[in-house]
Design an enzyme around this catalytic site. Structure first.
Site, PDB file in Angstrom:
ATOM      1  N   ASP A  32       0.827  -1.205   0.000  1.00 50.47           N
ATOM      2  CA  ASP A  32       0.000   0.000   0.000  1.00 50.47           C
ATOM      3  C   ASP A  32       0.865   1.261   0.000  1.00 50.47           C
ATOM      4  O   ASP A  32       0.742   2.115   0.880  1.00 50.47           O
ATOM      5  CB  ASP A  32      -0.925  -0.029   1.213  1.00 50.47           C
ATOM      6  N   ASN A  41      -0.662   4.684  -1.683  1.00 50.24           N
ATOM      7  CA  ASN A  41      -1.187   4.519  -0.326  1.00 50.24           C
ATOM      8  C   ASN A  41      -2.659   4.889  -0.246  1.00 50.24           C
ATOM      9  O   ASN A  41      -3.078   5.940  -0.723  1.00 50.24           O
ATOM     10  CB  ASN A  41      -0.386   5.366   0.665  1.00 50.24           C
ATOM     11  N   ASP A  86      -2.013  -9.707   8.827  1.00 48.54           N
ATOM     12  CA  ASP A  86      -1.327  -8.414   8.870  1.00 48.54           C
ATOM     13  C   ASP A  86       0.169  -8.623   8.698  1.00 48.54           C
ATOM     14  O   ASP A  86       0.750  -9.573   9.231  1.00 48.54           O
ATOM     15  CB  ASP A  86      -1.616  -7.700  10.190  1.00 48.54           C
ATOM     16  N   GLU A 109     -13.132  -0.824  11.109  1.00 49.76           N
ATOM     17  CA  GLU A 109     -13.655  -1.426   9.879  1.00 49.76           C
ATOM     18  C   GLU A 109     -13.654  -2.946   9.952  1.00 49.76           C
ATOM     19  O   GLU A 109     -14.537  -3.605   9.407  1.00 49.76           O
ATOM     20  CB  GLU A 109     -12.848  -0.942   8.665  1.00 49.76           C
ATOM     21  N   ASP A 110     -12.689  -3.520  10.651  1.00 50.34           N
ATOM     22  CA  ASP A 110     -12.639  -4.973  10.767  1.00 50.34           C
ATOM     23  C   ASP A 110     -13.738  -5.486  11.692  1.00 50.34           C
ATOM     24  O   ASP A 110     -14.286  -6.573  11.477  1.00 50.34           O
ATOM     25  CB  ASP A 110     -11.267  -5.455  11.254  1.00 50.34           C
ATOM     26  N   ARG A 163       4.831  -3.817  17.572  1.00 55.43           N
ATOM     27  CA  ARG A 163       5.975  -3.158  16.928  1.00 55.43           C
ATOM     28  C   ARG A 163       6.581  -2.110  17.859  1.00 55.43           C
ATOM     29  O   ARG A 163       5.883  -1.404  18.564  1.00 55.43           O
ATOM     30  CB  ARG A 163       5.526  -2.478  15.627  1.00 55.43           C
ATOM     31  N   HIS A 223       1.660  -0.610  14.700  1.00 51.49           N
ATOM     32  CA  HIS A 223       0.633  -1.643  14.667  1.00 51.49           C
ATOM     33  C   HIS A 223      -0.650  -1.183  15.331  1.00 51.49           C
ATOM     34  O   HIS A 223      -1.713  -1.744  15.096  1.00 51.49           O
ATOM     35  CB  HIS A 223       1.124  -2.900  15.389  1.00 51.49           C
TER      36      HIS A 223
END
Length: 407
Positions: free
Chosen positions: A45, A73, A97, A182-183, A211, A216
């Site tokens: 992305d 992106n 991910d 959104e997930d 991270r 993350h």
């Protein structure tokens, strides 16, 4: 020659994912499922750190077919996931991910569980690495369950195995207008439309990696994004599940996980303008979706805070939050020979505040920890009957959450 359909498509959306991408892809390559039964679709992305180049290098040596798509992106995870889903050919889809990794044998075990039980969604146990992971749903492996009779509503991340025919039949995609949550929207819809969900709790299938650079973490952005997320999830639940006990069960999730944190101790540090805006944003959600059934499912301090938000009483809310921030413990007031327990947070039986006693009443799960509490056997029996009824209420043809009802 006809190419056999893969069992699973692993969709990887990647943005500035180095060096975590190295272990992520290694975990895919190490899967015990026959490489011919796996395909990988990786979407870079708009990375500038070598992510795209490493994906292409992996594609050249991986034992399974790998498609790399490079794009500008998009600003969030939804776009890359939707691109990958649109290209997927597998019977199942798994969203991975780029900074996380699969556990050993994860795909083989999840595909086998879905095939064995005929379920449309499989949750594989998740463990955190330098970050917290969801826990309440991993008590035991469940061959077949649903969102009403298990704790799966508290894990709405996209890292699950989805039957692709389910997603295609309903035209399901991630909402690219949402910058957070959104997930949750996608996964809740899948739960409700699914012909059964499996939970693989006795084998770690996914490692959620923290991270060091913090990238993350769900985009913080404006606090208003959290209200957008809560609003979208509440609306979805209301559209798919009729009003009543089952809807209340699901509404607990956005109220508890998304909305309530906006009215935690951090609220005390907000400016007056932000506080007013939060109350204003919450008001229509409370008016539309807050019910006695949702309220009874919460602990007293949670219920009290949301009650005060619903009532537009920020001055009382501040007192409660100061009490919580100071880590004070409320006095327990036992009545009816210990069968009724009230937790005396601020403004309990304060005539000028006029907060109903019921807001302070501890439900049995919370009351059991209070010395002197006595369980009301009649109430316990009634609750067990009600729980059992909620689990069997949806019919295959017309009940809330049933396949036709959700179609």
């Amino acid at each position: 020659m006809t190419v056999p359909q893969p069992d699973v498509t692993v969709v990887i959306g990647a943005y500035e994912a180095m060096p975590y991408l190295v272990e992520c892809l290694a975990s895919v390559q190490a899967q015990t499922l026959d490489p011919a039964r796996i395909e990988v679709i990786a979407v870079d992305d708009g990375s500038t750190d070598g992510t795209g180049e490493y994906l292409e290098e992996f594609a050249g040596r991986a034992p399974m077919p790998v498609t790399v798509i490079r794009q500008e992106n998009s600003g969030g995870p939804s776009g890359p996931r939707n691109v990958g889903l649109g290209k997927a050919a597998g019977r199942y889809v798994f969203f991975l991910d780029a900074d996380d990794r699969l556990g050993p044998e994860a795909l083989e075990r999840m595909v086998a569980m879905a095939d064995r039980n005929g379920t449309d969604v499989v949750l594989g146990r998740v463990e955190g690495v330098n970050r917290k992971a969801p826990q309440s749903m991993w008590g035991r492996t469940l061959d077949r369950t649903d969102v009403f009779s298990s704790n799966i509503k508290f894990t709405l991340s996209a890292q699950k195995l989805f039957r692709r025919s389910l997603l295609e039949r309903h035209g399901m995609r991630f909402d690219e207008s949402l910058w957070t949550g959104e997930d949750a929207l996608f996964t809740m819809e899948a739960y409700l439309r699914a012909d059964g969900v499996s939970v693989l709790a006795d084998h770690t299938c996914y490692y959620l990696v923290g991270r060091e650079d913090g990238k993350h973490v769900t985009k913080s952005g404006s606090y208003t994004l959290r209200f957008d997320s809560a609003r979208a999830l509440m609306r979805l639940i209301a559209e798919m599940v009729p009003a009543g006990p089952q809807r209340d069960i699901l509404m607990v999730r956005p109220f508890l996980v998304t909305l309530l944190p906006q009215f935690g101790p951090k609220y005390l540090k907000d400016s007056d303008e932000v506080r007013r805006t939060k109350i204003d944003l919450a008001k229509p959600l409370m008016e539309t979706y807050w019910t006695d059934g949702v309220a009874r499912s919460l602990k007293v301090n949670e219920r009290l805070r949301l009650h005060l938000v619903a009532a537009g009483r920020p001055e009382l809310l501040k007192d409660v939050l100061e009490f919580i921030r100071a880590k004070k413990q409320p006095a327990a007031v036992l009545e009816r020979k210990g069968r009724r327990v009230y937790l005396a947070y601020p403004h309990f039986r304060d005539g000028s505040a006029a907060v109903p006693d019921a807001v302070y009443l501890a439900e049995p799960r919370e009351a059991r920890g209070v010395p002197g509490h006595r369980e009301d056997r009649v109430d316990t029996l009634l609750r067990r009957v009600a729980r059992r009824a909620r689990r069997v209420m949806p019919s295959r043809d017309a009940g809330p959450g049933g396949r036709r009802a959700a179609a």
